[in-house]
Write a protein that holds these residues in place. Structure first.
Motif, PDB file in Angstrom:
ATOM      1  N   LEU A 158       0.828  -1.208   0.000  1.00 29.91           N
ATOM      2  CA  LEU A 158       0.000   0.000   0.000  1.00 29.91           C
ATOM      3  C   LEU A 158       0.864   1.259   0.000  1.00 29.91           C
ATOM      4  O   LEU A 158       0.596   2.221  -0.726  1.00 29.91           O
ATOM      5  CB  LEU A 158      -0.911   0.008   1.225  1.00 29.91           C
ATOM      6  CG  LEU A 158      -2.247  -0.683   1.044  1.00 29.91           C
ATOM      7  CD1 LEU A 158      -2.960  -0.786   2.369  1.00 29.91           C
ATOM      8  CD2 LEU A 158      -3.114   0.064   0.038  1.00 29.91           C
ATOM      9  N   LEU A 159       1.907   1.237   0.844  1.00 31.50           N
ATOM     10  CA  LEU A 159       2.752   2.427   0.950  1.00 31.50           C
ATOM     11  C   LEU A 159       3.506   2.689  -0.348  1.00 31.50           C
ATOM     12  O   LEU A 159       3.626   3.826  -0.782  1.00 31.50           O
ATOM     13  CB  LEU A 159       3.742   2.265   2.109  1.00 31.50           C
ATOM     14  CG  LEU A 159       3.134   2.402   3.504  1.00 31.50           C
ATOM     15  CD1 LEU A 159       4.127   1.975   4.567  1.00 31.50           C
ATOM     16  CD2 LEU A 159       2.720   3.847   3.746  1.00 31.50           C
ATOM     17  N   LYS A 160       4.002   1.623  -0.962  1.00 28.74           N
ATOM     18  CA  LYS A 160       4.822   1.811  -2.151  1.00 28.74           C
ATOM     19  C   LYS A 160       4.017   1.711  -3.444  1.00 28.74           C
ATOM     20  O   LYS A 160       4.602   1.742  -4.524  1.00 28.74           O
ATOM     21  CB  LYS A 160       5.939   0.761  -2.164  1.00 28.74           C
ATOM     22  CG  LYS A 160       6.895   0.896  -0.989  1.00 28.74           C
ATOM     23  CD  LYS A 160       8.109   0.012  -1.159  1.00 28.74           C
ATOM     24  CE  LYS A 160       9.078   0.221  -0.003  1.00 28.74           C
ATOM     25  NZ  LYS A 160      10.111  -0.825   0.065  1.00 28.74           N
ATOM     26  N   SER A 161       2.701   1.538  -3.326  1.00 34.93           N
ATOM     27  CA  SER A 161       1.855   1.391  -4.512  1.00 34.93           C
ATOM     28  C   SER A 161       2.342   0.279  -5.433  1.00 34.93           C
ATOM     29  O   SER A 161       2.546   0.466  -6.627  1.00 34.93           O
ATOM     30  CB  SER A 161       1.777   2.713  -5.290  1.00 34.93           C
ATOM     31  OG  SER A 161       0.917   3.611  -4.638  1.00 34.93           O
ATOM     32  N   LEU A 162       2.547  -0.880  -4.811  1.00 35.08           N
ATOM     33  CA  LEU A 162       2.946  -2.042  -5.597  1.00 35.08           C
ATOM     34  C   LEU A 162       1.903  -3.155  -5.431  1.00 35.08           C
ATOM     35  O   LEU A 162       1.200  -3.204  -4.423  1.00 35.08           O
ATOM     36  CB  LEU A 162       4.312  -2.571  -5.115  1.00 35.08           C
ATOM     37  CG  LEU A 162       5.527  -1.707  -5.418  1.00 35.08           C
ATOM     38  CD1 LEU A 162       6.765  -2.299  -4.775  1.00 35.08           C
ATOM     39  CD2 LEU A 162       5.708  -1.548  -6.916  1.00 35.08           C
ATOM     40  N   VAL A 222       0.739  -0.458  -8.857  1.00 32.90           N
ATOM     41  CA  VAL A 222      -0.714  -0.493  -8.702  1.00 32.90           C
ATOM     42  C   VAL A 222      -1.392   0.372  -9.748  1.00 32.90           C
ATOM     43  O   VAL A 222      -0.898   1.446 -10.093  1.00 32.90           O
ATOM     44  CB  VAL A 222      -1.111  -0.012  -7.288  1.00 32.90           C
ATOM     45  CG1 VAL A 222      -2.572   0.412  -7.241  1.00 32.90           C
ATOM     46  CG2 VAL A 222      -0.846  -1.100  -6.260  1.00 32.90           C
ATOM     47  N   LEU A 223      -2.509  -0.125 -10.264  1.00 32.61           N
ATOM     48  CA  LEU A 223      -3.302   0.616 -11.234  1.00 32.61           C
ATOM     49  C   LEU A 223      -4.603   1.023 -10.533  1.00 32.61           C
ATOM     50  O   LEU A 223      -5.412   0.168 -10.186  1.00 32.61           O
ATOM     51  CB  LEU A 223      -3.620  -0.290 -12.421  1.00 32.61           C
ATOM     52  CG  LEU A 223      -3.774   0.439 -13.746  1.00 32.61           C
ATOM     53  CD1 LEU A 223      -2.405   0.558 -14.410  1.00 32.61           C
ATOM     54  CD2 LEU A 223      -4.745  -0.310 -14.630  1.00 32.61           C
ATOM     55  N   VAL A 224      -4.787   2.312 -10.287  1.00 34.08           N
ATOM     56  CA  VAL A 224      -6.008   2.757  -9.617  1.00 34.08           C
ATOM     57  C   VAL A 224      -7.092   2.995 -10.668  1.00 34.08           C
ATOM     58  O   VAL A 224      -6.865   3.753 -11.617  1.00 34.08           O
ATOM     59  CB  VAL A 224      -5.759   4.048  -8.817  1.00 34.08           C
ATOM     60  CG1 VAL A 224      -7.028   4.504  -8.126  1.00 34.08           C
ATOM     61  CG2 VAL A 224      -4.642   3.837  -7.810  1.00 34.08           C
ATOM     62  N   PRO A 225      -8.251   2.335 -10.541  1.00 34.91           N
ATOM     63  CA  PRO A 225      -9.336   2.553 -11.501  1.00 34.91           C
ATOM     64  C   PRO A 225      -9.693   4.037 -11.551  1.00 34.91           C
ATOM     65  O   PRO A 225      -9.637   4.711 -10.527  1.00 34.91           O
ATOM     66  CB  PRO A 225     -10.497   1.740 -10.927  1.00 34.91           C
ATOM     67  CG  PRO A 225      -9.868   0.749 -10.023  1.00 34.91           C
ATOM     68  CD  PRO A 225      -8.624   1.390  -9.496  1.00 34.91           C
TER      69      PRO A 225
END
Lengths: 330, 330
Positions: A158-162, A222-225
DNA sequence: TATAAAAACGTCCAATTTTGTCGCATTGAT
DNA sequence: ATCAATGCGACAAAATTGGACGTTTTTATA
């Protein structure tokens, strides 16, 4: 004096046990901080510092650029020292968090709680624990336990957006391995849910953290919709809490007993709440609140202690429910 | 190196802002720690340390034995540094404690929460806050505010077992000044109560902390009534919570709906809880729990979602209550 | 009010510590 | 096999430290 500051900054650069930093890296960072020092000096300093029991740092003896780290499970030392006030407040916080946070989450703060204990002990205030009590106002359910390694990966992801790969066992199903695209964490009655999408699908799912068997960090980002905002997702009722899928301010009028009058005088429903007498044993309470499922739970929990007068829809809903209950209990 | 350790110990001896320590006192304590140093050295060291912005310490310039203290309410520095895991957990704890602790109590931890913020920011993990949410499972009532100076005196009095003089305003009465003999603190629905006796009377009273106007520490020692134990006092029902003035283990049998089955699967009522099917939409839950008022609140809060089957006394009590409710709502 | 004791602060200087440099051994990568 | 990087011991120059002493200011006490 210069050197004292350098020692300090050096100690700050060293991370806790699972992580580590190499001597040349320390040198580089120190030089960025305008310390004109030699590598040899850094090496010597590290050896000197680690020799003192005050600084439990150690290195990996077998690698060639030596890597330094703080030996773990020691409670942090801090300046200025924790005051007894703070120590006591920490212990109170611990008591409050006990039934709320799963042990693996709370465990990340034990260093601080231990520090507080130590502080209270060395100040000869050991008997404080006999002087403090908490009377919970809700039923303590057992928090679901989470695999510590899973929690660590989820935090980091979550912190690193992975993304991360994980084995998840849904209720009554066999475990399966997915690539998880984490969007957010939501705490809801002592459980933690990961809001995420899976593989490259776009539908947002809720995954209970305690149902993960294992997890391993991936290197995919991470891909945020588009338009996804966690808070909106929650308030849109995805956690089935808000009433009628939208939050509405209502003017509540209640007939309450003495006990509740007392409770509400001390901890009001809202800042502008009004309380007036109805008769000797009953009081009229008026307050503006948001109409949530939690409000309904709260209202119901006092049984005959509360009678909902307004809004009328709410009164009617309660009347219907009471009828249903009457049938249930004959 | 020797001197680095001495600096460290010296900094540890210096207390936070309201308190202070004189130079000779520091000297004495250092000598007790086997540091053979001169007063002159201590003086010089303190000046040197306070010159650095890293150590915000200062002295009272007008008194002659100079007194030293840590300036301001800046967040503590600590070694090893707070990890991002810890920082995140601190922020979660803050979210949980928000509705539970009065601001003046929680305020004593802001240094740590700020530190956590700083840590998350400098690690470029600023967006974590958009990734975390809490869905509370109870209605957040506004915690009653407590005069910070009162809280400080009460804390100190309890820790040091000293009495204090205070002005207390009971509900609908004018403020009066008493000598309070504090026995313990109890947290109960977001309010804090001081359990104490007054003057030399022996009857134990409960005084809400937010109704104190002011407080001042006395030097008289606390007198604990014979056989007084806070925990016994609470469980004896002095806070009117436990049912029938004694705690009883009961075997609970409930008929619950799908939602509750799900909740209880994740956060069980007790370790040995059993859940079995009754029909397509209902489940039988069996658990052994203590029969408290909190349990009743919890059971009632789900309305028609729960039907109490056993124990029979409880079912009958609920049946009676439902009858009373029927009358209320016609 | 006088007097003594305690503390702060300036300065000198010797003892100690720190630090850069060099040389050599070891390790890991190309 | 070779080279670059690192650790480590040794040594001397540089810097810092800390005790000694003296002066001034403040505080406590008779």
């Amino acid at each position: 004096m210069e050197s004292l500051l350098r020692y300090f900054d050096m100690l700050c650069l060293i991370p806790k046990a699972p992580n580590s930093i190499s001597t040349p890296e320390i040198l580089e960072k120190l030089q960025n901080m305008r310390y004109a020092v030699d590598l040899r000096t850094v090496q010597r300093d590290l050896v000197k510092l680690s020799a003192s029991p005050l600084f439990p740092i150690a290195n990996t003896e077998n690698t060639k650029p030596l890597r330094w780290f703080w030996i773990d499970n020691s409670s942090p030392m801090q300046l200025p020292m924790m005051s007894t006030d703070e120590a006591l407040t920490f212990k109170l916080a611990e008591m409050f968090l006990e039934p709320l946070l799963p042990p693996s989450v709370r465990g990340r703060l034990t260093g601080y709680f231990d520090l507080a204990d130590k502080r209270l002990k060395e100040s000869k205030f050991e008997h404080w624990i006999e002087k403090v009590g908490v009377v919970p106002n809700n039923l303590p359910l057992l928090p679901a336990e989470i695999e510590p390694s899973v929690l660590a990966v989820v935090y980091e992801a979550l912190l690193k957006s992975l993304r991360f790969k994980a084995t998840y066992q849904a209720v009554n199903k066999s475990p399966k391995t997915y690539e998880i695209n984490p969007l957010g964490l939501v705490f809801r009655h002592n459980s933690i849910y990961l809001v995420a999408t899976i593989f490259d699908y776009t539908d947002v799912k809720q995954l209970a953290l305690h149902r993960f068997k294992d997890a391993e960090l991936s290197d995919r980002v991470v891909l945020v919709p588009t338009d996804f905002v966690l808070n909106d997702y929650i308030t849109q009722g995805s956690f089935s809490y808000p009433v009628d899928n939208h939050l509405e301010e209502i003017t509540l009028k209640l007939k309450v007993n003495v006990f509740l009058k007392q409770v509400l005088l001390e901890t009001p429903l809202c800042a502008k709440q009004k309380i007036s007498d109805i008769d000797e044993k009953h009081y009229l309470l008026e307050a503006i609140v948001t109409n949530t499922e939690q409000l309904h739970w709260w209202l119901r929990s006092f049984g005959t202690g509360i009678e909902v007068l307004e809004p009328l829809e709410l009164r009617q809903a309660f009347a219907l429910e009471v009828k249903a209950l009457s049938k249930m209990y004959c």
